[in-house]
Scaffold this active site. Structure first.
Site, short mmCIF file in Angstrom:
data_model
loop_
_atom_site.label_atom_id
_atom_site.label_comp_id
_atom_site.label_asym_id
_atom_site.label_seq_id
_atom_site.Cartn_x
_atom_site.Cartn_y
_atom_site.Cartn_z
N HIS A 1 61.52 -0.54 6.41
CA HIS A 1 60.98 -1.43 5.95
C HIS A 1 59.70 -1.14 5.45
CE1 HIS A 1 64.00 -4.52 7.04
NE2 HIS A 1 64.96 -3.50 7.91
N TYR B 1 72.91 -8.25 -2.09
CA TYR B 1 73.00 -10.12 -1.85
C TYR B 1 74.28 -10.27 -1.87
CZ TYR B 1 67.64 -9.21 -1.69
OH TYR B 1 66.96 -8.95 -1.36
N GLY C 1 60.35 -6.84 -1.95
CA GLY C 1 59.15 -7.86 -1.33
C GLY C 1 59.27 -9.50 -2.25
N ASP C 2 58.61 -10.19 -1.22
CA ASP C 2 58.58 -11.72 -2.31
C ASP C 2 57.17 -12.12 -2.74
OD1 ASP C 2 61.53 -12.55 -2.41
OD2 ASP C 2 61.10 -12.83 -0.15
N GLN D 1 72.15 -8.42 2.43
CA GLN D 1 71.18 -9.98 2.77
C GLN D 1 72.95 -10.96 3.74
OE1 GLN D 1 69.12 -11.73 3.75
NE2 GLN D 1 68.12 -12.28 1.81
N LYS E 1 66.02 -10.78 19.76
CA LYS E 1 66.59 -11.50 20.92
C LYS E 1 67.42 -10.46 21.94
CE LYS E 1 66.22 -16.06 19.56
NZ LYS E 1 66.77 -17.37 18.45
N TYR F 1 59.06 -5.33 7.34
CA TYR F 1 57.42 -4.80 7.43
C TYR F 1 57.34 -6.41 6.44
CZ TYR F 1 54.84 -2.19 4.37
OH TYR F 1 53.44 -1.41 3.27
N ALA G 1 54.71 -9.32 4.36
CA ALA G 1 55.03 -9.58 3.08
C ALA G 1 53.74 -9.00 2.44
CB ALA G 1 54.46 -11.07 2.73
N GLU H 1 68.20 -5.14 13.68
CA GLU H 1 66.92 -4.78 12.72
C GLU H 1 65.28 -6.28 13.93
OE1 GLU H 1 66.15 -7.11 8.98
OE2 GLU H 1 65.31 -8.42 9.82
P1 FAD Z 1 64.38 -6.49 -6.19
O1 FAD Z 1 65.56 -5.79 -6.08
O2 FAD Z 1 64.12 -5.40 -7.44
O3 FAD Z 1 65.42 -7.47 -6.80
C1 FAD Z 1 64.75 -8.53 -7.30
C2 FAD Z 1 64.79 -9.29 -7.88
O4 FAD Z 1 65.43 -8.64 -9.44
C3 FAD Z 1 66.92 -9.24 -7.86
O5 FAD Z 1 66.92 -11.03 -9.15
C4 FAD Z 1 67.46 -8.24 -9.14
O6 FAD Z 1 68.61 -8.92 -9.94
C5 FAD Z 1 66.44 -8.08 -9.79
N1 FAD Z 1 65.89 -6.75 -10.45
C6 FAD Z 1 66.21 -5.65 -9.50
N2 FAD Z 1 66.24 -4.84 -10.00
C7 FAD Z 1 65.87 -4.60 -11.29
C8 FAD Z 1 64.80 -4.08 -12.69
N3 FAD Z 1 64.83 -2.54 -11.86
N4 FAD Z 1 64.79 -4.66 -13.56
C9 FAD Z 1 64.56 -5.98 -13.77
N5 FAD Z 1 65.22 -7.07 -12.30
C10 FAD Z 1 64.99 -5.89 -11.08
N6 FAD Z 1 60.93 -9.12 2.34
C11 FAD Z 1 60.08 -8.48 3.92
O7 FAD Z 1 58.74 -9.47 3.04
N7 FAD Z 1 59.61 -7.16 4.18
C12 FAD Z 1 61.63 -6.70 4.79
O8 FAD Z 1 60.93 -6.33 5.78
C13 FAD Z 1 62.20 -7.33 3.87
N8 FAD Z 1 63.50 -7.06 4.66
C14 FAD Z 1 64.35 -7.07 4.01
C15 FAD Z 1 65.66 -6.37 4.50
C16 FAD Z 1 67.04 -7.31 3.91
C17 FAD Z 1 68.35 -6.03 4.49
C18 FAD Z 1 67.22 -7.59 2.57
C19 FAD Z 1 68.31 -8.12 1.83
C20 FAD Z 1 65.97 -8.22 2.15
C21 FAD Z 1 64.48 -7.83 2.75
N9 FAD Z 1 63.17 -8.44 2.57
C22 FAD Z 1 62.12 -7.97 3.59
C23 FAD Z 1 63.45 -9.44 1.81
C24 FAD Z 1 63.30 -9.51 -0.02
O9 FAD Z 1 61.95 -8.46 -0.08
C25 FAD Z 1 63.25 -9.98 -0.63
O10 FAD Z 1 64.89 -10.22 -0.82
C26 FAD Z 1 62.61 -9.94 -2.18
O11 FAD Z 1 63.11 -11.60 -2.77
C27 FAD Z 1 63.44 -9.39 -3.04
O12 FAD Z 1 63.43 -7.76 -2.50
P2 FAD Z 1 64.55 -6.74 -3.18
O13 FAD Z 1 64.06 -4.84 -2.65
O14 FAD Z 1 65.94 -6.97 -3.29
O15 FAD Z 1 63.90 -6.90 -4.66
#
Ligand code: FAD
Length: 284
Positions: free
Chosen positions: A75, A145, A106-107, A176, A272, A47, A49, A15
């Site tokens: 992403h 996760y 995303g966050d 994660q 890196k 990607y 935020a 990544e």
């Molecule tokens: P979701 O899958 O939507 O999950 C978020 C929360 O909602 C979880 O608690 C889940 O249990 C719950 N949930 C999921 N689906 C539903 C549903 N249908 N209804 C109700 N609740 C639900 N962030 C960035 O900004 N840019 C990046 O490039 C980036 N790359 C990443 C790469 C990886 C491999 C990982 C693991 C994370 C990355 N992140 C990145 C961070 C990620 O955006 C955050 O962890 C974010 O908080 C959650 O994204 P998600 O797609 O996992 O969310």
């Protein structure tokens, strides 16, 4: 094709993040040139935020795909996007032949109010996956996760949503980062039981400085096992020894995963190449 890598016992992907400033692209390309010599199965590009700077993700993915001739995965987050924003990015990706996306929620971006966050158009990654599947021909991966997502009410509910991502069309998961393989093994046992049948790739982040562990844990919510905490304490005054010990820790994690038949590894390589090369050399 990414799918082919799962015919083997071992695969490796990296990544990277796009440059923050426009004048840093040349340096980022040099990083990618070096990483490409390590022959990863694919390189994924993060990607910004809320979708800020999505063009940079497309540009870097384009370089990986077309200049380096390797598989790129872009992403994509949906937290701050409308359907048209998503389609604009997917069109740009398809135009340059990048066919793989990691679909994420995303966050909450810093400049987004709580109310805007509550009323977001794509509430979750599941919604983005569904939308991408309906509107594009991209191959879709998703996040998972091993220690559950920090917002999830339980591991069971998090895994149920992971299954929903698979049902909506996710073809693979990238985990994660985690520092205790036992957490990952327990997680995989549970995802197997929950009917996850697509491949899960283990995300490994090498910790090469004491400072990094603090920011990583805050961001990812991963727990730090005593063994790693002890390493950080022991080498807090010796950055080079810390770097070496952190690399060795990641190598041991990877070797153990391979020994346990979970040899699909995604290295959060933090742009890196030297560190990444040292790991690759050791796990050959
Ligand atoms: P979701 O899958 O939507 O999950 C978020 C929360 O909602 C979880 O608690 C889940 O249990 C719950 N949930 C999921 N689906 C539903 C549903 N249908 N209804 C109700 N609740 C639900 N962030 C960035 O900004 N840019 C990046 O490039 C980036 N790359 C990443 C790469 C990886 C491999 C990982 C693991 C994370 C990355 N992140 C990145 C961070 C990620 O955006 C955050 O962890 C974010 O908080 C959650 O994204 P998600 O797609 O996992 O969310």
């Amino acid at each position: 094709m990414l799918k082919d890598m799962f015919d083997r016992d071992f695969s490796l992907s990296f990544e990277v993040f796009p440059p923050k400033k426009d004048d840093e692209f040349e340096n980022c390309y040099k990083v990618l040139d070096s990483l490409s010599t390590l022959n990863p199965d694919f390189i994924s590009v993060t990607y910004g935020a809320g979708g800020s700077n999505s063009k940079k993700t497309v540009d870097i993915a384009n370089y990986i795909q077309n200049t380096l001739g390797m598989d790129a995965m872009a992403h994509m987050t949906c937290v701050g996007s409308e359907a048209n924003d998503i389609l604009e990015v997917t069109k740009a990706l398809e135009e340059v032949g990048v066919n793989h996306v990691l679909a994420l929620r995303g966050d909450k971006p810093r400049d987004m109010s709580d109310e805007q966050f509550e009323r977001r158009i794509f509430p979750h990654a599941t919604d983005l996956i569904h939308f991408l599947n309906e509107n594009t021909s991209l191959s879709i991966s998703a996040s998972c996760y091993p220690e559950k997502h920090p917002e999830a009410i339980s591991m069971d509910s998090d895994i149920a949503f992971m299954k929903m991502k698979q049902d909506m069309g996710a073809e693979m998961f990238i985990s994660q980062l985690f520092f205790d393989n036992a957490d990952y093994y327990r997680f995989i046992e549970r995802t197997d039981r929950a009917g996850i049948t697509v491949p899960v790739v283990a995300g490994i982040m090498p910790i090469t400085s004491v400072k990094q562990i603090g920011s990583t844990v805050t961001l990812a919510g991963s727990s730090v096992p005593k063994k790693l905490a002890d390493i950080c304490a022991k080498y807090s005054e010796d950055p080079e020894a810390m770097r070496q010990a952190g690399i060795e820790y990641a190598i041991n994690q990877i070797n153990d995963l391979r020994k346990c038949g979970m040899g699909h590894i995604h290295i959060y390589c933090m742009n890196k190449p030297k560190m990444t090369a040292e790991i690759c050399e050791a796990i050959k």
